[in-house]
Design an enzyme around this catalytic site. Structure first.
Site, PDB file in Angstrom:
ATOM      1  N   THR A 100       0.864  -1.181   0.000  1.00 43.17           N
ATOM      2  CA  THR A 100       0.000   0.000   0.000  1.00 43.17           C
ATOM      3  C   THR A 100       0.895   1.224   0.000  1.00 43.17           C
ATOM      4  O   THR A 100       1.590   1.493   0.977  1.00 43.17           O
ATOM      5  CB  THR A 100      -0.915   0.011   1.229  1.00 43.17           C
ATOM      6  N   LYS A 150      -7.748   1.420  -2.660  1.00 39.43           N
ATOM      7  CA  LYS A 150      -7.362   0.995  -1.309  1.00 39.43           C
ATOM      8  C   LYS A 150      -7.439   2.156  -0.321  1.00 39.43           C
ATOM      9  O   LYS A 150      -8.003   2.021   0.775  1.00 39.43           O
ATOM     10  CB  LYS A 150      -5.936   0.423  -1.341  1.00 39.43           C
ATOM     11  N   LYS A 172      -1.063   4.967   8.608  1.00 39.46           N
ATOM     12  CA  LYS A 172      -0.323   5.077   7.345  1.00 39.46           C
ATOM     13  C   LYS A 172      -1.288   5.273   6.177  1.00 39.46           C
ATOM     14  O   LYS A 172      -1.102   6.156   5.330  1.00 39.46           O
ATOM     15  CB  LYS A 172       0.515   3.825   7.120  1.00 39.46           C
TER      16      LYS A 172
END
Length: 293
Positions: free
Chosen positions: A93, A168, A243
């Site tokens: 990611t 995502k 994050k």
């Protein structure tokens, strides 16, 4: 197929093991000797350099911590070192911009590549039930899909390069905000004197129903088994949620998107992480909402 797997952390280790179970020969690399040992126990061949791991393979899968590492690994050790016909799959990611640049470099070097970040957490990685959000050309997706299917329950083509990363971070911004809303609702229900199992039974069948409640309830002993039933260990770490929220905020700024709920979720998770809770599952944020400072 012969597949190189780069990055054997909490997610990558289980994903590589599932590729072995599916019948692939897996060349595994990680900087951690412990991770390499576990990979070997799971049937992987282990290597101490990326270049050695990618030699002679049909595909390269990476699961790395951030965009800078992804860019460096592909530039220095994958591109022009993996066979020209290998399909490249980055499941990390990372930010959309870096994903697109790495993929552009791969295409220039003659490779097919997809960005394919995952949703599902450690348990799904180990069980092979991840959801993959995939960016890339139709041809690259067609080559990547069988490999991703051996690690997940759903493989969805989100669009062109970088679309997997975009999907995502949008998904996880929604998840972070909805988890906080679910946590504060249970905290308020308890203070109002409601039995939390009874409230769950009502709301899970009413208009307030959401995934954070019915599949990942932040209250111990309520709903299906979740990290809340294990003192908030395992699952999806707060540090990783933070994050992803930071990536979402960067993306929002880049396209001038108005995301007030996402911004607040990022602020609250930053505070929770700074208080030393980064290793706890992200649903543990209910602890601060039940007992505000």
């Amino acid at each position: 197929m012969k597949i190189a797997f780069i990055g054997l952390g909490n997610m990558g280790g289980g994903m590589a093991a599932n590729l072995v179970r599916a019948g692939h020969a897996v060349n595994a690399f990680d900087l951690s000797s412990e991770a390499l040992m576990r990979a070997q126990e799971n049937g992987c061949a282990t290597f101490t350099s990326v270049r050695d791991a990618v030699a002679g393979v049909d595909a390269v899968v990476s699961m790395l911590p951030n965009g800078k590492i992804v860019a460096r690994v592909f530039e220095d050790d994958v591109l022009r070192h993996a066979p020209q016909g290998a399909i490249l799959l980055d499941c990390s990611t990372i930010d959309v911009g870096t994903a697109r640049q790495v993929m552009a470099d791969a295409v220039t070097a003659g490779y097919d590549m997809v960005d394919a970040p995952v949703s599902g957490g450690i348990a799904a990685a180990n069980a092979g039930t991840l959801t993959f959000m995939v960016g890339g050309t139709d041809a690259a997706f067609a080559r990547a899909e069988p490999i991703l299917s051996d690690m997940g329950k759903a493989v969805i083509h989100a669009g062109a390069s970088g679309a997997g990363q975009a999907a995502k971070i949008c998904n996880n911004m929604l998840l972070g905000a909805s988890m906080i809303a679910t946590c504060e609702t249970f905290a308020m229900a308890e203070k109002l004197g409601l039995d939390l199992q009874t409230f769950y039974d009502i709301s899970s069948k009413a208009s307030g129903q959401n995934w954070s409640m019915t599949s990942y309830c932040p209250v111990p002993g309520v709903g299906p088994m979740t990290p809340a039933d294990n003192a908030y260990q395992g699952g999806f770490a707060t540090a990783l949620m933070l994050k992803d929220l930071k990536l979402a905020m960067e993306a929002a700024v880049s396209v001038h998107a108005d995301v007030p709920m996402g911004e607040r979720a990022a602020e609250l998770y930053a505070q929770f992480d700074e208080a030393g809770n980064g290793a706890l599952d992200f649903s543990a944020i209910i602890q601060t909402l039940k007992h505000p400072a």
